[in-house]
Design a protein around this motif. Structure first.
Motif, PDB file in Angstrom:
ATOM      1  N   ASP A 228      72.488   9.665  -0.522  1.00 47.19           N
ATOM      2  CA  ASP A 228      73.047  10.910  -0.006  1.00 47.19           C
ATOM      3  C   ASP A 228      74.569  10.942  -0.036  1.00 47.19           C
ATOM      4  OD1 ASP A 228      72.938   8.888   1.818  1.00 47.19           O
ATOM      5  OD2 ASP A 228      71.963  10.043   3.408  1.00 47.19           O
ATOM      6  N   LEU A 229      75.216   9.805   0.199  1.00 51.23           N
ATOM      7  CA  LEU A 229      76.681   9.783   0.164  1.00 51.23           C
ATOM      8  C   LEU A 229      77.192  10.052  -1.250  1.00 51.23           C
ATOM      9  CD1 LEU A 229      79.238   9.272   1.854  1.00 51.23           C
ATOM     10  CD2 LEU A 229      79.120   6.876   1.130  1.00 51.23           C
ATOM     11  N   SER A 246      69.485   5.095  -7.268  1.00 48.15           N
ATOM     12  CA  SER A 246      68.786   6.187  -6.578  1.00 48.15           C
ATOM     13  C   SER A 246      69.095   7.539  -7.207  1.00 48.15           C
ATOM     14  CB  SER A 246      69.177   6.201  -5.096  1.00 48.15           C
ATOM     15  OG  SER A 246      68.713   5.038  -4.450  1.00 48.15           O
ATOM     16  N   THR A 247      70.357   7.773  -7.572  1.00 44.41           N
ATOM     17  CA  THR A 247      70.696   9.045  -8.216  1.00 44.41           C
ATOM     18  C   THR A 247      70.128   9.102  -9.631  1.00 44.41           C
ATOM     19  OG1 THR A 247      72.829   8.130  -8.950  1.00 44.41           O
ATOM     20  CG2 THR A 247      72.793   9.315  -6.860  1.00 44.41           C
ATOM     21  N   THR A 248      69.982   7.943 -10.283  1.00 42.33           N
ATOM     22  CA  THR A 248      69.351   7.916 -11.604  1.00 42.33           C
ATOM     23  C   THR A 248      67.896   8.351 -11.509  1.00 42.33           C
ATOM     24  OG1 THR A 248      70.805   6.106 -12.285  1.00 42.33           O
ATOM     25  CG2 THR A 248      68.832   6.467 -13.595  1.00 42.33           C
ATOM     26  N   VAL A 249      67.180   7.819 -10.536  1.00 40.03           N
ATOM     27  CA  VAL A 249      65.787   8.235 -10.317  1.00 40.03           C
ATOM     28  C   VAL A 249      65.714   9.726 -10.024  1.00 40.03           C
ATOM     29  CG1 VAL A 249      63.774   7.939  -8.824  1.00 40.03           C
ATOM     30  CG2 VAL A 249      65.107   5.941  -9.507  1.00 40.03           C
ATOM     31  N   TYR A 250      66.614  10.191  -9.175  1.00 34.15           N
ATOM     32  CA  TYR A 250      66.655  11.609  -8.794  1.00 34.15           C
ATOM     33  C   TYR A 250      66.871  12.507 -10.009  1.00 34.15           C
ATOM     34  CZ  TYR A 250      68.724  15.851  -6.771  1.00 34.15           C
ATOM     35  OH  TYR A 250      69.039  17.150  -6.459  1.00 34.15           O
ATOM     36  N   LYS A 251      67.742  12.102 -10.906  1.00 32.74           N
ATOM     37  CA  LYS A 251      68.039  12.923 -12.078  1.00 32.74           C
ATOM     38  C   LYS A 251      66.893  12.906 -13.082  1.00 32.74           C
ATOM     39  CE  LYS A 251      73.049  12.622 -11.614  1.00 32.74           C
ATOM     40  NZ  LYS A 251      74.327  12.135 -12.174  1.00 32.74           N
ATOM     41  N   TYR A 252      66.260  11.765 -13.258  1.00 27.99           N
ATOM     42  CA  TYR A 252      65.100  11.702 -14.144  1.00 27.99           C
ATOM     43  C   TYR A 252      63.988  12.624 -13.651  1.00 27.99           C
ATOM     44  CZ  TYR A 252      66.670   7.725 -16.964  1.00 27.99           C
ATOM     45  OH  TYR A 252      67.347   6.912 -17.832  1.00 27.99           O
TER      46      TYR A 252
END
Length: 290
Positions: A228-229, A246-252
């Motif tokens: 989140d940060l 985590s942001t990589t997973v989110y974008k995929y």
């Protein structure tokens, strides 16, 4: 529940079912989906073996996220633990304002991480941000820096914000550990002529190892799964300079690559478990040696 009363065996069944449905089943499904070529643009889920994992190994975003996650975790864990320890030692004295200062330092940990990110994003703005306006008084060149928009300073800025946010939380845990140490140890050491450093090295540090184990473990887990940060401050940019796993997973997953996203999520999960086991095991051995 009465701890002295014997309950029927089926009492454990309902919690087990709830835990299975909420935690175990999604994890198993995620593992299975990671071996398929599933996307939101196709309803078919065809088995593709390790193809998704091969895609991740060749993807620059995933590799950048992996390296940034390690750097973020190591730096924030060291700094938050060290600063929290220093604050706890300073505020474990009999100063008049210690309660007020404890509240001030702990307050950032109470705030929502997204709110902290939004606040610091405005502070670090290149032209109108408070930090640049302050620096502009001393150096116009330094006051024009785009802290979150340049690859050379973006990750350092995010790490600084996390240290500011989490040091107070570490301080409170360590402070509780310090207050649990009996004063008799220090009195005996004083009678023996021990210096302040000798008291810290032979009494405080060994007795604080269980507490430090907890603090470091929490910081490592929090650093490895930070999300989140990053989203609030940079969304992983500029480029891949602040991309984390985590942001990589989110974008995929956000782009519809459900199979690749599930594979990335499994890599993140295994990585967190592995690193936590190594760190916790090492700290536990150090704790036993003390």
């Amino acid at each position: 529940m009465n701890p002295k009363k014997t309950y029927p065996n089926y009492f454990w069944f309902i919690p087990f079912i709830i835990y299975t449905v909420i935690f175990i089943l999604p994890s198993v499904l995620g593992l299975l989906y990671s071996f398929t070529n599933w996307t939101i643009y196709s309803s078919q889920k065809t088995f593709c073996g390790l193809e998704n994992y091969k895609v991740l190994l060749g993807d620059s975003m995933f590799k950048s996220g992996f390296g940034n996650t390690i750097a973020f975790t190591v730096l924030t864990t060291i700094c938050k633990t060290a600063l929290g320890f220093a604050l706890a030692l300073a505020l474990n004295t009999k100063m008049r304002t210690r309660n007020a200062l404890r509240t001030v330092f702990y307050l950032p940990a109470v705030l929502s991480t997204l709110i902290v990110g939004i606040i610091f994003k405005s502070i670090l703005m290149p032209n109108t941000g408070l930090l640049n306006q302050l620096f502009h008084i001393f150096s116009p060149a330094l006051g024009a820096n785009d802290w979150l928009g340049q690859p050379s300073t973006a990750m350092a800025s995010v790490i600084f914000v996390e240290i500011w946010r989490g040091s107070g939380f570490c301080m409170i845990i360590i402070l509780a550990g310090l207050q649990s140490i009996s004063s008799e140890y220090y009195e005996a050491a004083t009678i023996d002529g021990a210096t302040g450093w000798q008291k810290f090295r032979t009494i405080t540090l060994p007795l604080m190892m269980p507490t430090l184990n907890t603090v470091i473990s929490l910081n490592v887990i929090g650093g490895l799964k930070v999300f989140d940060l990053i989203i609030a401050l940079t969304k992983g940019g500029p480029g891949f300079s602040t991309e984390v796993l985590s942001t990589t997973v989110y974008k995929y997953l956000g782009n519809g690559a459900m199979g690749v996203g599930s594979a990335a999520n499994m890599c993140l999960t295994i990585f967190i478990i592995l690193i936590f086991a190594i760190v916790n095991g090492g700290l536990s051995r150090m704790e036993a040696d003390q």
